[in-house]
Motif scaffolding. Sequence first.
Motif, mmCIF file in Angstrom:
data_model
loop_
_atom_site.group_PDB
_atom_site.id
_atom_site.type_symbol
_atom_site.label_atom_id
_atom_site.label_comp_id
_atom_site.label_asym_id
_atom_site.label_seq_id
_atom_site.Cartn_x
_atom_site.Cartn_y
_atom_site.Cartn_z
ATOM 1 N N ARG A 1 0.832 -1.210 0.000
ATOM 2 C CA ARG A 1 0.000 0.000 0.000
ATOM 3 C C ARG A 1 0.866 1.261 0.000
ATOM 4 O O ARG A 1 0.454 2.296 -0.496
ATOM 5 N N TRP A 2 2.066 1.172 0.603
ATOM 6 C CA TRP A 2 2.944 2.349 0.563
ATOM 7 C C TRP A 2 3.323 2.648 -0.885
ATOM 8 O O TRP A 2 3.236 3.783 -1.351
ATOM 9 N N GLN A 3 3.732 1.620 -1.587
ATOM 10 C CA GLN A 3 4.151 1.783 -2.973
ATOM 11 C C GLN A 3 2.992 2.300 -3.831
ATOM 12 O O GLN A 3 3.188 3.101 -4.737
ATOM 13 N N LEU A 4 1.766 1.836 -3.542
ATOM 14 C CA LEU A 4 0.627 2.253 -4.357
ATOM 15 C C LEU A 4 0.214 3.680 -4.051
ATOM 16 O O LEU A 4 -0.202 4.423 -4.949
ATOM 17 N N ALA A 5 0.355 4.079 -2.788
ATOM 18 C CA ALA A 5 -0.039 5.449 -2.438
ATOM 19 C C ALA A 5 1.024 6.441 -2.876
ATOM 20 O O ALA A 5 0.712 7.521 -3.364
ATOM 21 N N TYR A 6 2.290 6.075 -2.693
ATOM 22 C CA TYR A 6 3.390 6.989 -3.015
ATOM 23 C C TYR A 6 4.391 6.265 -3.903
ATOM 24 O O TYR A 6 5.480 5.895 -3.462
ATOM 25 N N GLY B 1 -11.135 0.935 -9.887
ATOM 26 C CA GLY B 1 -11.354 -0.150 -10.841
ATOM 27 C C GLY B 1 -12.254 0.269 -11.977
ATOM 28 O O GLY B 1 -11.996 -0.043 -13.142
ATOM 29 N N LEU B 2 -13.319 0.998 -11.667
ATOM 30 C CA LEU B 2 -14.228 1.439 -12.729
ATOM 31 C C LEU B 2 -13.533 2.415 -13.672
ATOM 32 O O LEU B 2 -13.901 2.531 -14.837
ATOM 33 N N ALA B 3 -12.487 3.095 -13.154
ATOM 34 C CA ALA B 3 -11.700 3.959 -14.033
ATOM 35 C C ALA B 3 -10.806 3.132 -14.951
ATOM 36 O O ALA B 3 -10.170 3.670 -15.857
ATOM 37 N N GLY B 4 -10.699 1.830 -14.675
ATOM 38 C CA GLY B 4 -9.974 0.954 -15.589
ATOM 39 C C GLY B 4 -8.549 0.661 -15.205
ATOM 40 O O GLY B 4 -7.779 0.151 -16.017
ATOM 41 N N VAL B 5 -8.165 0.943 -13.945
ATOM 42 C CA VAL B 5 -6.769 0.723 -13.558
ATOM 43 C C VAL B 5 -6.540 -0.760 -13.278
ATOM 44 O O VAL B 5 -7.272 -1.379 -12.514
ATOM 45 N N SER B 6 -5.508 -1.325 -13.902
ATOM 46 C CA SER B 6 -5.210 -2.750 -13.733
ATOM 47 C C SER B 6 -4.699 -3.033 -12.330
ATOM 48 O O SER B 6 -3.945 -2.254 -11.749
ATOM 49 N N ARG B 7 -5.070 -4.203 -11.818
ATOM 50 C CA ARG B 7 -4.652 -4.586 -10.473
ATOM 51 C C ARG B 7 -3.190 -4.977 -10.401
ATOM 52 O O ARG B 7 -2.640 -5.128 -9.333
ATOM 53 N N ARG B 8 -2.531 -5.192 -11.547
ATOM 54 C CA ARG B 8 -1.181 -5.730 -11.513
ATOM 55 C C ARG B 8 -0.097 -4.658 -11.548
ATOM 56 O O ARG B 8 1.075 -4.990 -11.543
ATOM 57 N N PHE C 1 2.604 -2.084 -10.605
ATOM 58 C CA PHE C 1 3.335 -1.914 -9.347
ATOM 59 C C PHE C 1 3.351 -0.455 -8.900
ATOM 60 O O PHE C 1 3.647 -0.166 -7.768
ATOM 61 N N ASP C 2 3.007 0.458 -9.819
ATOM 62 C CA ASP C 2 3.001 1.866 -9.430
ATOM 63 C C ASP C 2 1.593 2.449 -9.477
ATOM 64 O O ASP C 2 1.430 3.657 -9.589
ATOM 65 N N ALA C 3 0.586 1.581 -9.400
ATOM 66 C CA ALA C 3 -0.816 1.986 -9.412
ATOM 67 C C ALA C 3 -1.169 2.759 -10.673
ATOM 68 O O ALA C 3 -2.140 3.509 -10.699
ATOM 69 N N GLY C 4 -0.399 2.614 -11.725
ATOM 70 C CA GLY C 4 -0.714 3.267 -12.989
ATOM 71 C C GLY C 4 -0.280 4.717 -13.054
ATOM 72 O O GLY C 4 -0.813 5.483 -13.844
ATOM 73 N N SER C 5 0.730 5.105 -12.259
ATOM 74 C CA SER C 5 1.104 6.524 -12.221
ATOM 75 C C SER C 5 1.671 7.000 -13.552
ATOM 76 O O SER C 5 1.718 8.192 -13.804
ATOM 77 N N GLY C 6 2.089 6.058 -14.404
ATOM 78 C CA GLY C 6 2.606 6.460 -15.701
ATOM 79 C C GLY C 6 1.522 6.709 -16.745
ATOM 80 O O GLY C 6 1.801 7.190 -17.832
ATOM 81 N N TYR C 7 0.289 6.357 -16.437
ATOM 82 C CA TYR C 7 -0.784 6.477 -17.428
ATOM 83 C C TYR C 7 -1.658 7.699 -17.147
ATOM 84 O O TYR C 7 -1.973 7.996 -16.003
ATOM 85 N N ASP C 8 -2.080 8.352 -18.213
ATOM 86 C CA ASP C 8 -2.959 9.509 -18.048
ATOM 87 C C ASP C 8 -4.307 9.120 -17.466
ATOM 88 O O ASP C 8 -4.847 9.791 -16.597
ATOM 89 N N PHE C 9 -4.854 7.995 -17.965
ATOM 90 C CA PHE C 9 -6.223 7.659 -17.548
ATOM 91 C C PHE C 9 -6.302 7.332 -16.061
ATOM 92 O O PHE C 9 -7.375 7.376 -15.470
ATOM 93 N N ALA C 10 -5.159 6.982 -15.460
ATOM 94 C CA ALA C 10 -5.188 6.629 -14.041
ATOM 95 C C ALA C 10 -5.052 7.849 -13.138
ATOM 96 O O ALA C 10 -5.313 7.766 -11.940
ATOM 97 N N GLN C 11 -4.657 8.996 -13.724
ATOM 98 C CA GLN C 11 -4.376 10.159 -12.878
ATOM 99 C C GLN C 11 -5.569 10.611 -12.021
ATOM 100 O O GLN C 11 -5.403 10.896 -10.842
ATOM 101 N N PRO C 12 -6.789 10.678 -12.601
ATOM 102 C CA PRO C 12 -7.905 11.198 -11.783
ATOM 103 C C PRO C 12 -8.197 10.366 -10.549
ATOM 104 O O PRO C 12 -8.877 10.836 -9.639
ATOM 105 N N THR C 13 -7.737 9.113 -10.501
ATOM 106 C CA THR C 13 -8.073 8.285 -9.342
ATOM 107 C C THR C 13 -6.872 8.041 -8.431
ATOM 108 O O THR C 13 -6.975 7.303 -7.464
ATOM 109 N N MET C 14 -5.734 8.640 -8.726
ATOM 110 C CA MET C 14 -4.531 8.362 -7.934
ATOM 111 C C MET C 14 -4.726 8.667 -6.454
ATOM 112 O O MET C 14 -4.233 7.941 -5.586
ATOM 113 N N HIS C 15 -5.455 9.743 -6.159
ATOM 114 C CA HIS C 15 -5.588 10.136 -4.743
ATOM 115 C C HIS C 15 -6.379 9.106 -3.945
ATOM 116 O O HIS C 15 -6.225 8.986 -2.746
ATOM 117 N N TRP C 16 -7.227 8.317 -4.658
ATOM 118 C CA TRP C 16 -7.980 7.290 -3.915
ATOM 119 C C TRP C 16 -7.045 6.215 -3.360
ATOM 120 O O TRP C 16 -7.335 5.591 -2.342
#
Lengths: 587, 196, 124
Positions: A60-65, A479-486, A488-503
């Motif tokens: 969870r540390w890695q996923l949050a930060y 998940g509904l935003a489409g971020v893959s569970r696999r 390792f960086d919670a999708g921080s490199g993808y644009d589509f994942a940005q709106p949900t990063m704070h969750w």
Amino acid sequence: MSNPADVVHAQHVAHEAHHEELGFWRKYVFSTDHKVIGIQYSITGLLFLLFGFSLMMLMRWQLAYPGVPLPLIGGLFGDARMPGGTMLPEFYNELGAMHGTIMVFLGVVPLAVGGFGNFVLPLQIGAPDMAFPKINMLSYWSLFLGGMTMLGSFFVPGGAAQSGWTSYAPLSVIAGTGQTWWLIGMIFLITSSLLGALNFLTTTIQLRAKGLTFMRFPFFVWAQFVTSFLLLLAFPPLEAAGVMQLMDRVAGTSFFMPSGLIVSGQVLANAGGGNAVLWQHLFWFLAHPEVYVLILPAMGIVAEIIANNTRKPLWGYRAMVYSLVFLGFMSFIVWAHHMFMTGMGTAMAAFFQTTTMIISIPSVVILTSLLLSLWGGSIRFNTPMLFATAFLPMFGIGGLTGLPLGLNISDIPLHDTYYVIAHFHYVVAPGTIFALMAGIYYWYPKATGRKMNETLGKIHFAGSLVFMNVVFMPMFIVGLAGVSRRLFDAGSGYDFAQPTMHWNVVSSWGAWLMGVFQIPFIFNFFWSIRNGEKVGDNPWEATTIEWAAPSPPPHGNFAVAPQAYRGPYEYSVPGAAKDFTPQHEAS
Amino acid sequence: MDIPYTVEVRRDTGLNNGKIGIWLFLASEVMLFGALFASYILIRTGSPSWPRGDTLLDVPLATFNTIVLITSSVTMVMAWASLMRRKFGTFRIYMGATILLGFVFLIVKYFEYSHHFAIGEGPSHNNFLAIYFTLTGLHMLHVFGGMVVNAYFWGPGAKLYQTNPVWFTNRVEHSGLFWHFVDLVWIFLFPTLYLL
Amino acid sequence: MSDHAADHSTDDHAVDIDKHVKVYITVFVTLMVLTVVTVAISRLHLSVPVAVTIALFVALVKGSLVAGYFMHLVSEKRLIYAVLALTAAFFVVLLALPVLTHEDGFWIPQAAEPAAAHPEAEHK
């Protein structure tokens, strides 16, 4: 010998005498007493739950930060895993695979089936012990070896298994040494479950008390009975698959390896011709029934506690039992709903989608019956009841959010996203684990003769309930935003994942705070062994047979073999002197 | 308090604990070998070509082994029948024969295996040999396991006959059920691997 | 005591155990004959579907004989039958597994191709 009966009697006496001189090792470590084994299973399960939870808190540390060095303890993991405190993707994958494996096979199953099943089931059916005490001991120690193998795999070169708890081929076949350890560990764990399952089944069929017919079983006994069948018949295919994957890895066969596979730019030298989807079929042939192995004992525990604390018979006991049996049966023919994305034909997809919709019906029947059991009861909200009540909506959320995953059209966008994680964690974490917590608070007096502290219990409950939801509710959004569970960086490199990063940050803080709220439980658990409120044999004024035994029950459980005279939940019988009429009391 | 129904049967089920236990165990074994058979079918039907067993394997040796294993099944059931007649000496002879026949089976298998390895046809050679080694290897482990249990009842475990012949007869029957099951698996393995 | 009852029933068995033994010998001979038969048939090099059908049928007969007589399934208790029936059901599901991995063509081999081709034509 002319009269074997005499001989048996003589043996019996010798046996008794033998028991009194058991040393420490035979009594507490290599014990054949179902209660000691049950407690061994429970402690092992709880320790692994804590360990698996710790792995997740690191993730969870890695996923949050993502990419931020872990403060304070980051340096402890060494440069091979977290150089400078920053987590390497490989280590993240190890944590993910081992979190799943440990939580399912070494945490929840040992606690729910091995722990509660061993401790409570023989008592509830009025048996002196399990049918095969030595096999029972073997089952525990097989689990122990499996657990040690899994833990040891963290220290082999290349680290533990990294291919997810599902170990999909061909990734798992070309993975490092840790995967071989994972497979060997799994074979131990499967052996343990098989031995346990056949023991539970034989015990339930043969050793139930006089008068205890199947329709007089407490719901918990039924749940364990069906669960054992699932373990017995669903685990061997995974064992076969494990052996084949082991052959693929060690002997160089190609059961799961297609021809001409290119890894890192090189064509693999395997013979090829294998089928990677075969692994998925065999894996899910176990792993879908396994989901019910996780949930059915939990439903059993919740049913016991709800009947006891509403002081009413369960609503629709028969319907619940039939649903349970149907559920167990159906769970064998839904597995491919995990595999809609493997390119299966539409006819097959339609079949598995239909069976999946059908299997939700008995689950809903059981959940509804439990909910309606609350109606009109004079409910006692003690700690076990709080956890049991919370189970209902939490499992409800988990179950309902599963429906879109069972329909192949809606599964396509949701597959392998955080939505899936949220769905099954709602079933297993605030669902099953809440039920297991309820069970610990409920049967603790039977095991120790003392109650756990209520205030600490309520703090534990409130904190867990709030933060469980803080952890998992945001995952539906991610998940509904489409971020893959696999990722390792919670999708921080993808644009589509940005709106949900704070969750992710919210989830992570929820997880850590939930960890904090487990401290009162751990303290309570050990403190109450000596300092809990002393109670009698039947502190909850319950009706089932386990409460007829002394607390804690001696070796052999009952001084006189109990007999069942009525159904399991005769609470508040009109005209009766007290509001509970135990099964074992002659009228 | 001793565990009831270890020797005598429970009235409503008509069975003792061991009988139910061994059959449940065999049920799980059915699923174990069933999964391997299913994998065999899947891999075979999915491959463009599949060798006939007799082009790679030694059918006469395997036929001999089939006969050995079937014979050992008969000696096993005769060992149990001798106990039912309370003829302990005959039991020892038949049980000894069962163990020896199991041993013969393993020796023949050893020659088959070492021949394959000598000419470089290991399990990684092709998928036919992969499934062959996996299935027969697992089956051999079962033969070995059955032999260990039978040897126990032939040797140290036979003490129980002196004190409780009924219980001992039951245990031999249950060990026999496992042995027959191992034979039964071979009856299916033999044509699928060697003849088709 | 119940021990005594168990011993008594064993004595009853001992009376007809000779009959059992005769059955075992008959089954043994049959199994031997069937082993030779199945090897002999494989020498004929029949086409694969026919060979598979015959070989599995012979194996099934042999297996049933072992299960029925050596394992006493012909006269077993209802509970054992129930367990085995349940196992058989799931065993069938397991063996259906290879079929399940096939694409639609396996189910509707003739209709599948034109049906798949049709929408393409419409798109044009």
